[in-house]
Design an enzyme around this catalytic site. Structure first.
Site, PDB file in Angstrom:
ATOM      1  N   GLU A  22      33.240  46.699  39.498  1.00 32.48           N
ATOM      2  CA  GLU A  22      34.383  46.506  40.410  1.00 32.48           C
ATOM      3  C   GLU A  22      35.403  47.624  40.241  1.00 32.48           C
ATOM      4  O   GLU A  22      35.317  48.444  39.336  1.00 32.48           O
ATOM      5  CB  GLU A  22      35.080  45.174  40.099  1.00 32.48           C
ATOM      6  CG  GLU A  22      34.636  44.028  40.986  1.00 32.48           C
ATOM      7  CD  GLU A  22      35.179  44.141  42.407  1.00 32.48           C
ATOM      8  OE1 GLU A  22      35.904  45.101  42.708  1.00 32.48           O
ATOM      9  OE2 GLU A  22      34.848  43.268  43.224  1.00 32.48           O
ATOM     10  N   ASP A 203      34.832  41.960  50.339  1.00 30.48           N
ATOM     11  CA  ASP A 203      35.251  42.016  48.930  1.00 30.48           C
ATOM     12  C   ASP A 203      36.295  43.120  48.759  1.00 30.48           C
ATOM     13  O   ASP A 203      37.398  43.003  49.269  1.00 30.48           O
ATOM     14  CB  ASP A 203      33.982  42.206  48.075  1.00 30.48           C
ATOM     15  CG  ASP A 203      34.199  41.878  46.623  1.00 30.48           C
ATOM     16  OD1 ASP A 203      35.331  42.038  46.140  1.00 30.48           O
ATOM     17  OD2 ASP A 203      33.241  41.477  45.944  1.00 30.48           O
TER      18      ASP A 203
HETATM   19 CA    CA Z   1      36.270  41.954  44.173  1.00 34.40          CA
END
Ligand code: CA
Length: 296
Positions: A22, A203
């Site tokens: 991430e 996301d």
């Molecule tokens: Ca995320």
């Protein structure tokens, strides 16, 4: 018409096998991509030229990073906002956020143009409405900006700095807010982009030099580029399903780096997706913007 960039055009920058990769950020000073593996508590630096990787154990879930003008990094940690000194490896909790809510953790984060660091929270079990969005000021004070939020994720701003983009993943889209740079005030929330559930959950995201949005799709095998009016422009296909975030890097910021996750994949899916958890690199012909830094 929507263009498609096939997965064959995508390179694997690092087969990191991240559980949940991430928060990619390009550090132009060192020529490195900084990113995190949330459940493994790790902050990584990848030097794409040499393939060198350096890792720091934050000792707790770490979900986002930003460069700090004074040096080092600001982190979104399970317990709140942290400051990491790269030279000494010293990690200080600058401000606790929802530390007593043990069913929650912090998630994605990004700096605004005045050097404040925004990051939100989510329930570990993704319970609806359990999270909120926060802003760490340069005075190290925290302000709660928005609630309720379910899975606080991607953040970005328009080129004129008058619109903030925000993804609460389980709402299946990207929202826009009117934004006042000086005060950081947000208002007039509206849906900018809707993503069909079959196409994945939105996301992380970034904005390029033309003001277009690049949105990573969890379980969507793709990053999508949208015009500022929400029109789908380009689909970048990727060779694994759980795509988490993206950021531009490289000397001229023309390389899109994409993070992904291997966590939670069934055995057969792991076998079928050998690059799950990799960092991908895509040349899209578009330039990004230098990441905004934390000024506190
Ligand atoms: Ca995320």
């Amino acid at each position: 018409m929507t263009r498609v960039l096939a997965a064959e055009r995508v390179e694997v920058a690092l087969d990191a096998h991240a559980e949940v990769g991430e928060g990619p950020v390009w550090d132009a000073t060192s020529g490195e991509l900084v990113w995190v593996d949330i459940p493994r508590h790790l902050v990584h630096r990848l030097h794409p030229g040499s393939g060198r990787v350096e890792s720091f154990d934050a000792g707790q879930p770490v979900s986002a990073v930003a460069l700090r003008s004074a040096g080092g990094l600001v982190l979104a940690l399970r317990d709140g906002f942290g400051l990491l000194d790269r030279q000494t490896g010293d990690l200080q909790l600058a401000c606790a956020v929802e530390r007593e809510q043990t069913a929650n953790r912090m998630n994605d984060g990004k700096c605004d143009s005045t050097g404040r660091f925004w990051a939100g929270t989510m329930a570990l079990d993704m319970s609806p409405g359990a999270g909120a969005l926060y802003r760490l000021g340069t005075d190290l004070e925290v302000v709660q900006v928005l609630r309720p939020v379910s899975v606080s994720n991607g953040l970005a701003w328009s080129r004129d700095d008058r619109t903030m983009y925000f993804i609460d993943s389980t709402t299946n889209g990207v929202d826009a807010f009117d934004y006042t740079p000086g005060s950081g005030r947000i208002g007039n929330r509206r849906r900018l982009i809707a993503v069909a559930p079959d196409d994945g959950l939105p996301d992380g995201m970034t904005v390029d030099a033309e003001g277009f949005l690049w949105v990573a799709l969890w379980d969507g095998w793709a990053v999508r580029r949208y015009a500022p009016d929400g029109t789908l422009d380009l689909v970048v296909q990727l060779p694994t399903a759980q795509i988490t975030s993206c950021a531009f890097g490289g000397e001229t910021l023309d390389e899109l780096y994409v993070t992904s996750a291997s966590g939670g994949l069934a055995e057969q899916a792991r076998h079928d997706q050998p690059h799950a958890g990799a960092i991908f690199q895509v040349r899209t012909g578009v330039e990004g913007l230098p990441p905004q830094e934390f000024a506190g």
